[in-house]
Design a protein around this motif. Structure first.
Motif, mmCIF file in Angstrom:
data_model
loop_
_atom_site.group_PDB
_atom_site.id
_atom_site.type_symbol
_atom_site.label_atom_id
_atom_site.label_comp_id
_atom_site.label_asym_id
_atom_site.label_seq_id
_atom_site.Cartn_x
_atom_site.Cartn_y
_atom_site.Cartn_z
ATOM 1 N N ASP A 1 0.826 -1.215 0.000
ATOM 2 C CA ASP A 1 0.000 0.000 0.000
ATOM 3 C C ASP A 1 0.857 1.262 0.000
ATOM 4 N N CYS A 2 1.998 1.210 0.665
ATOM 5 C CA CYS A 2 2.846 2.406 0.739
ATOM 6 C C CYS A 2 4.131 2.274 -0.080
ATOM 7 N N HIS A 3 4.667 1.057 -0.184
ATOM 8 C CA HIS A 3 5.973 0.890 -0.843
ATOM 9 C C HIS A 3 5.870 0.604 -2.331
ATOM 10 N N ASN A 4 4.647 0.661 -2.864
ATOM 11 C CA ASN A 4 4.516 0.416 -4.296
ATOM 12 C C ASN A 4 3.581 1.441 -4.903
ATOM 13 N N GLU A 5 3.997 2.672 -4.897
ATOM 14 C CA GLU A 5 3.129 3.704 -5.441
ATOM 15 C C GLU A 5 3.933 4.629 -6.342
ATOM 16 N N THR A 6 3.460 4.765 -7.564
ATOM 17 C CA THR A 6 4.070 5.718 -8.477
ATOM 18 C C THR A 6 2.970 6.639 -8.945
ATOM 19 N N TYR A 7 3.102 7.902 -8.664
ATOM 20 C CA TYR A 7 2.036 8.821 -9.003
ATOM 21 C C TYR A 7 2.594 10.198 -9.310
ATOM 22 N N THR A 8 2.193 10.750 -10.451
ATOM 23 C CA THR A 8 2.586 12.118 -10.785
ATOM 24 C C THR A 8 1.464 13.039 -10.361
ATOM 25 N N LEU A 9 1.744 13.849 -9.374
ATOM 26 C CA LEU A 9 0.693 14.685 -8.798
ATOM 27 C C LEU A 9 0.534 15.974 -9.591
ATOM 28 N N ASN A 10 1.648 16.630 -9.847
ATOM 29 C CA ASN A 10 1.616 17.790 -10.723
ATOM 30 C C ASN A 10 2.894 17.723 -11.527
ATOM 31 N N GLN A 11 3.236 18.779 -12.202
ATOM 32 C CA GLN A 11 4.345 18.664 -13.137
ATOM 33 C C GLN A 11 5.624 18.136 -12.516
ATOM 34 N N SER A 12 5.912 18.527 -11.276
ATOM 35 C CA SER A 12 7.228 18.160 -10.781
ATOM 36 C C SER A 12 7.198 17.319 -9.515
ATOM 37 N N LEU A 13 6.020 16.854 -9.134
ATOM 38 C CA LEU A 13 5.940 16.132 -7.863
ATOM 39 C C LEU A 13 5.511 14.701 -8.119
ATOM 40 N N VAL A 14 6.401 13.777 -7.826
ATOM 41 C CA VAL A 14 5.992 12.391 -7.981
ATOM 42 C C VAL A 14 6.337 11.577 -6.756
ATOM 43 N N CYS A 15 5.565 10.543 -6.595
ATOM 44 C CA CYS A 15 5.867 9.524 -5.628
ATOM 45 C C CYS A 15 6.338 8.382 -6.524
#
Ligand code: HEC
Ligand code: HEC
Ligand code: HEC
Ligand code: HEC
Ligand code: HEC
Length: 440
Positions: free
Chosen positions: A186-200
């Motif tokens: 749930d926490c160690h497998n997340e890839t997400y682009t939130l806005n132009q320069s912020l990703v998990c």
């Protein structure tokens, strides 16, 4: 006619402005903005647990003494007070509530409840005071209950989730080993682009699933140990238990934690499998033997630096070379991975070094693998922006090098150039040295 047209125009304008304002002020549920994301909401409020009281780690620790003591040393227990986390959280570009949903993930740990996002904008959460806020539990960050306590949908009572099933605890229990084993994703497998320069950008789970391994995250990160689950005075039998230190890459969050890394299960993912000194080249074969995911994994800023030095008979460095494995990202204008030479599970990295001709007085070659968590460049930037972080963390951030390990030497091998022999420095000795090192 002209007049009518003008009236219509004004009318149309008013309507569209109204719609625009309405859209901007509308309260949009978080699930609608981030559909299917576990981290859009904290875990629902956990009522007091029968036989325990408030579901805090401290209360669990009254009986589960050893597990509590191990967890207390873990990165999980320090995921809120971590000064790197505090620095990043303080950036104006951080949507704080999203960060907190993974770093302090239970509603009891939060001052406020988020009921919606104004106009669907994640920088405008609509918050109300949380009557069930437990400040002690907040400080516990990824606390026991994050993985072990949930609310029964029928009785509305809290229960503990266990993986054993042959015990009879004084608190309600449901056995769901699979849930505990999979919770890491749930926490160690997340890839997400939130806005132009912020990703998990954590893909540890995906890397693990793509590897040939019959092990789970738990087999390596919660190593098995035979002991009672509880303190001796409760007279329970010895069972297969799990260490709760959650040791990872061997770069702990404070210098005092180095002494527990090995006891709680640290070992490097990579080994120096082979080296060959030929007349004018040295070839290193480095293999990822011990991790079922890439080395390095998780945070994109982490990398390994491999260092080769040639020493004369007095230990003076005559020759130096280095290379690295890791990821390279460009953060602006848009976040983009531009290079990735990490070693997948089982994979090898070959480092071939062409030596200069004038190395006749080199008696010894020294190879080191240094796991870097934080670069000097980044911590210098944190120092410059220290005034943004809450008062209680400012001094630490200003002197971050004194408080925060940036890197660890995890492998050191010495080759005698004449006798062609290899000597590995014991890991215990390296970790004593790491506790004294500062910076990248
Ligand atoms: C008053 C003492 C006490 C407290 C407080 C307590 N436990 Fe327990 N717990 C026990 C005992 C006793 C067992 C059973 C041990 C045995 O039989 O080996 C147990 C068993 C467990 C198990 C294993 C059950 C299984 O069969 O898999 C888990 C998981 C657990 N507790 C978690 C927690 C958590 C999380 C908390 C805090 C929210 C907590 N406990 C608080 C006494 C306690
Ligand atoms: C609720 C989210 C969450 C869950 C669930 C979770 N983790 Fe973590 N984990 C984190 C966060 C956040 C950190 C880093 C905290 C920090 O660096 O301040 C972390 C750090 C770690 C680290 C330390 C890495 C290092 O080198 O410092 C390991 C190892 C780890 N987790 C393993 C696990 C395993 C195994 C599981 C499943 C049993 C798990 N985690 C479940 C959020 C989570
Ligand atoms: C990140 C998730 C996570 C956190 C946080 C966590 N645990 Fe566990 N716990 C697990 C997993 C996974 C297992 C092993 C389940 C299995 O395979 O049987 C486990 C097992 C246990 C057991 C059964 C005995 C054993 O050692 O296997 C007890 C008791 C327990 N945990 C108590 C606690 C307590 C108390 C805390 C807080 C101090 C805590 N746990 C924090 C994931 C977690
Ligand atoms: C076969 C054993 C093994 C399994 C299975 C495993 N890991 Fe690891 N993990 C390791 C080792 C060894 C390291 C240390 C790697 C290094 O730094 O050389 C590590 C490091 C980490 C780190 C720290 C990363 C870093 O570069 O500092 C995290 C986080 C982590 N693992 C999470 C997980 C999660 C989540 C899972 C399950 C999806 C998992 N691991 C499965 C062995 C394992
Ligand atoms: C999906 C869950 C999740 C969210 C959302 C999240 N994190 Fe994390 N964070 C993690 C995990 C998991 C780790 C540990 C990764 C690892 O060790 O591989 C971590 C680690 C970190 C670290 C330590 C990095 C290191 O190398 O030690 C910092 C700093 C951090 N997060 C900041 C943030 C900030 C700021 C936000 C909000 C913009 C945020 N996180 C949002 C899960 C999350």
């Amino acid at each position: 006619m002209k007049r009518l047209f003008q009236i219509l125009l004004v009318f149309a304008f008013t309507i569209s402005a109204g719609i625009y304002l309405y859209q901007k002020r509308k309260e949009v549920p978080v699930e609608q903005v981030f559909p299917g994301k576990v981290w859009v909401k904290p875990i629902e409020t956990l009522p007091d647990l029968k036989g325990v009281g408030a579901p805090t780690a401290k209360n669990c620790g009254a009986c589960h003494t050893e597990i509590y003591a191990e967890w207390k040393l873990s990165t999980h227990a320090n995921a809120l007070s971590d000064i790197q986390f505090q620095s990043e959280l303080a950036k104006p570009s951080s949507p704080k509530w999203i960060c907190l949903n993974c770093h302090i993930p239970i509603q009891n740990q939060r001052e406020t409840m988020i009921i919606a996002l104004r106009g669907g904008d994640y920088f405008e959460p609509i918050e109300v005071t949380n009557p069930n806020f437990n400040p002690e539990m907040k400080e516990e960050a990824i606390t026991c209950a994050t993985c072990h306590v949930r609310v029964d949908s029928q009785t509305k009572e809290s229960y503990v989730i266990g993986g054993n099933g042959t015990t009879s605890p004084p608190h309600p229990i449901k056995i769901n080993r699979e849930f505990l084993q999979n919770r890491c994703y749930d926490c160690h497998n997340e890839t997400y682009t939130l806005n132009q320069s912020l990703v998990c950008a954590f893909q540890t789970g995906t890397e693990h699933d793509g590897a040939v391994s019959d092990k789970s995250c738990v087999s390596c990160h919660l190593p098995e140990v035979q002991r009672s689950f509880v303190k001796p005075s409760l007279h329970r039998p010895v069972r297969s238990s799990h260490r709760h230190g959650f040791i990872g890459g061997g770069v702990p969050k404070s210098f005092s934690l180095y002494k527990d890394q090995i006891r709680l299960g640290y070992r490097p993912g990579i080994v120096l499998k082979e080296f060959k000194i030929e007349s004018d080249t040295i070839i290193f074969k480095i293999q990822n033997q011990n991790a079922s995911h890439h080395v390095t994994t998780g945070d994109p800023e982490r990398f390994y630096r491999f260092r080769l030095e040639g020493l004369d008979r007095d230990g003076k460095v005559l020759y130096h070379n280095e290379t690295k494995i890791g990821q390279d990202w460009e953060w602006s204008p848009i976040a983009k991975k531009v290079n990735d030479n990490r070693i997948p599970s089982g994979g090898e990295f070959i480092w071939k070094v062409d030596l200069p001709k004038d190395l006749a007085s080199v008696r010894q070659f020294r190879f080191q693998a240094v796991h870097v968590r934080l670069r000097n460049q980044t911590s210098d930037y944190m120092k410059q922006t220290a005034l943004n972080v809450p008062n209680e963390f400012q001094e630490k951030v200003k002197n971050i090098k004194e408080f925060y390990p940036h890197s660890s030497i995890v492998i050191e091998v010495l080759f005698d150039a004449d006798r062609k022999t290899r000597k590995d420095t014991p890991i215990e000795e390296l970790f004593k040295r790491n506790a004294e090192r500062r910076g990248e």
